[in-house]
Design a protein around this motif. Structure first.
Motif, PDB file in Angstrom:
ATOM      1  N   ARG A  29       0.885  -1.163   0.034  1.00 24.20           N
ATOM      2  CA  ARG A  29       0.387   0.221  -0.033  1.00 24.20           C
ATOM      3  C   ARG A  29       0.928   1.174  -0.120  1.00 24.20           C
ATOM      4  O   ARG A  29       0.447   2.090  -0.444  1.00 24.20           O
ATOM      5  CB  ARG A  29      -1.069   0.332   1.228  1.00 24.20           C
ATOM      6  CG  ARG A  29      -2.093   1.086   1.270  1.00 24.20           C
ATOM      7  CD  ARG A  29      -3.268   0.612   1.004  1.00 24.20           C
ATOM      8  NE  ARG A  29      -4.027   1.701   0.665  1.00 24.20           N
ATOM      9  CZ  ARG A  29      -4.964   1.902   0.003  1.00 24.20           C
ATOM     10  NH1 ARG A  29      -5.188   1.046  -0.925  1.00 24.20           N
ATOM     11  NH2 ARG A  29      -6.181   2.817   0.228  1.00 24.20           N
ATOM     12  N   GLN A  33       1.086   4.023  -3.176  1.00 21.79           N
ATOM     13  CA  GLN A  33       0.390   5.468  -2.185  1.00 21.79           C
ATOM     14  C   GLN A  33       2.012   6.030  -3.180  1.00 21.79           C
ATOM     15  O   GLN A  33       1.638   8.053  -3.532  1.00 21.79           O
ATOM     16  CB  GLN A  33       0.047   5.147  -0.924  1.00 21.79           C
ATOM     17  CG  GLN A  33      -1.052   4.957  -0.336  1.00 21.79           C
ATOM     18  CD  GLN A  33      -1.017   5.244   0.575  1.00 21.79           C
ATOM     19  OE1 GLN A  33      -0.266   5.085   1.627  1.00 21.79           O
ATOM     20  NE2 GLN A  33      -2.644   5.120   1.397  1.00 21.79           N
ATOM     21  N   ASP A 160      -8.335   1.717   4.506  1.00 21.85           N
ATOM     22  CA  ASP A 160      -7.705   2.640   5.015  1.00 21.85           C
ATOM     23  C   ASP A 160      -7.218   2.310   6.699  1.00 21.85           C
ATOM     24  O   ASP A 160      -6.210   3.609   6.930  1.00 21.85           O
ATOM     25  CB  ASP A 160      -9.338   3.581   6.209  1.00 21.85           C
ATOM     26  CG  ASP A 160      -9.942   4.270   4.786  1.00 21.85           C
ATOM     27  OD1 ASP A 160      -9.263   4.898   3.948  1.00 21.85           O
ATOM     28  OD2 ASP A 160     -11.430   3.676   5.656  1.00 21.85           O
ATOM     29  N   ASP A 163      -3.914   1.838   5.567  1.00 17.36           N
ATOM     30  CA  ASP A 163      -3.340   3.072   5.376  1.00 17.36           C
ATOM     31  C   ASP A 163      -2.251   4.018   6.483  1.00 17.36           C
ATOM     32  O   ASP A 163      -1.470   4.206   6.667  1.00 17.36           O
ATOM     33  CB  ASP A 163      -3.938   4.300   4.919  1.00 17.36           C
ATOM     34  CG  ASP A 163      -4.727   4.295   3.278  1.00 17.36           C
ATOM     35  OD1 ASP A 163      -3.133   4.005   2.568  1.00 17.36           O
ATOM     36  OD2 ASP A 163      -5.753   4.926   2.838  1.00 17.36           O
ATOM     37  N   ARG A 164      -3.626   3.423   7.852  1.00 17.58           N
ATOM     38  CA  ARG A 164      -3.095   3.784   8.811  1.00 17.58           C
ATOM     39  C   ARG A 164      -1.391   3.351   9.661  1.00 17.58           C
ATOM     40  O   ARG A 164      -0.933   3.832  10.137  1.00 17.58           O
ATOM     41  CB  ARG A 164      -4.094   3.937  10.230  1.00 17.58           C
ATOM     42  CG  ARG A 164      -4.736   5.102  10.551  1.00 17.58           C
ATOM     43  CD  ARG A 164      -6.138   4.841  11.814  1.00 17.58           C
ATOM     44  NE  ARG A 164      -6.834   3.288  11.047  1.00 17.58           N
ATOM     45  CZ  ARG A 164      -6.719   2.559  12.172  1.00 17.58           C
ATOM     46  NH1 ARG A 164      -6.122   2.512  13.548  1.00 17.58           N
ATOM     47  NH2 ARG A 164      -7.198   1.241  12.306  1.00 17.58           N
ATOM     48  N   ASP A 167       1.254   4.595   7.914  1.00 14.36           N
ATOM     49  CA  ASP A 167       1.537   6.687   8.223  1.00 14.36           C
ATOM     50  C   ASP A 167       2.619   6.115   9.369  1.00 14.36           C
ATOM     51  O   ASP A 167       3.201   6.591   9.719  1.00 14.36           O
ATOM     52  CB  ASP A 167      -0.328   6.968   8.998  1.00 14.36           C
ATOM     53  CG  ASP A 167      -0.726   7.378   6.912  1.00 14.36           C
ATOM     54  OD1 ASP A 167       0.074   7.798   6.051  1.00 14.36           O
ATOM     55  OD2 ASP A 167      -1.658   7.953   7.000  1.00 14.36           O
TER      56      ASP A 167
END
Length: 186
Positions: A29, A33, A160, A163-164, A167
Motif C-alpha cells: 500500500r 501510494q 483505510d 493506510d493508518r 502512516d
C-alpha cells in the motif's frame, strides 16, 4: 539516516489477501501510494525510497513466514542498518481487526515469523508494528483463520486500515517510536 521496514507474509498468489500477509499488504500500500516498486533480490522483494531526509529500505521476505529472520538479518547487515532502526510489520491475532500496536521490543507472542527473527538476531530489542486481524476462530482452527481471506466487511475497511499502518511506519522513521506509539496505539 537509514531504516529497514520489514513486512511479514508468505509469497504466492494463494496467500495474497490472507490475514497472515498483513505486513506485505502495508508495504504494498505504501508503494502504491508513493510510487516506488519492489524488485526481487536475495531472499526478498525489496524497495528503497527517500522520505523526509531518511533513506527507507523495504523488505518483503521470500523465505516464507517461519524463516523471515534470514532476510531480516541479511538486509540489516547488507545495508548497515542498526537494529534500533528496524521495524517489523506483522499480523496479530490477539488484537481486534482495525487496531494497531507499536512496541519498541517484545516477545514473539506465538508468532512464528517473529520467533525466527528473535532467534536469528539473538534479540527481541527491535520495534514491531502489530496489525490486528482479530481471533474469530474456533478451537484448533487458528491456521485456517490466519491463512484465510478477510471477510467482505473487513475488506471494505482494509484500505483505510492499511493506510493508518503505513502512516505509523513512516512516523516511526521520522518522529520516533515514542511519539508514534502515542499517536497510533489505541
Amino acid at each position: 539516516m537509514k531504516f529497514l521496514l520489514v513486512g511479514l507474509g508468505n509469497i504466492g498468489p494463494e496467500y495474497a489477501l490472507t490475514r497472515h500477509n498483513a505486513g506485505f499488504m502495508v508495504l504494498d500500500r505504501l508503494a502504491a501510494q508513493h510510487g516506488f516498486s519492489f524488485s526481487m533480490t536475495r531472499l526478498a522483494y525489496t524497495a528503497q525510497w527517500q522520505y523526509k531526509g531518511k533513506q527507507l529500505f523495504f523488505v518483503k521476505p521470500t523465505t516464507y513466514m517461519n524463516l523471515s529472520g534470514k532476510a531480516v538479518n541479511y538486509y540489516l547487515k547488507q545495508e548497515k542498518i542498526p537494529v534500533e532502526n528496524l521495524l517489523v510489520i506483522t499480523d496479530d491475532k490477539d488484537l481486534p481487526f482495525g487496531k494497531l500496536r507499536l512496541k519498541p521490543k517484545g516477545s514473539p507472542g506465538g508468532h512464528n515469523g517473529l520467533r525466527n527473527i528473535d532467534e536469528i538476531l539473538a534479540t527481541q530489542e527491535y520495534a514491531r508494528l502489530r496489525v490486528g486481524i482479530g481471533n474469530n476462530f474456533s478451537k484448533g482452527r487458528q491456521v485456517d483463520f490466519v491463512l484465510g481471506q478477510f471477510p467482505e466487511d473487513e475488506l471494505i475497511q482494509l484500505p483505510d486500515y492499511l493506510d493508518r499502518a503505513g502512516d505509523a511506519a513512516l512516523s516511526f522513521c521520522t518522529l520516533g517510536i515514542q511519539t508514534t506509539m502515542n499517536n497510533y496505539n489505541q
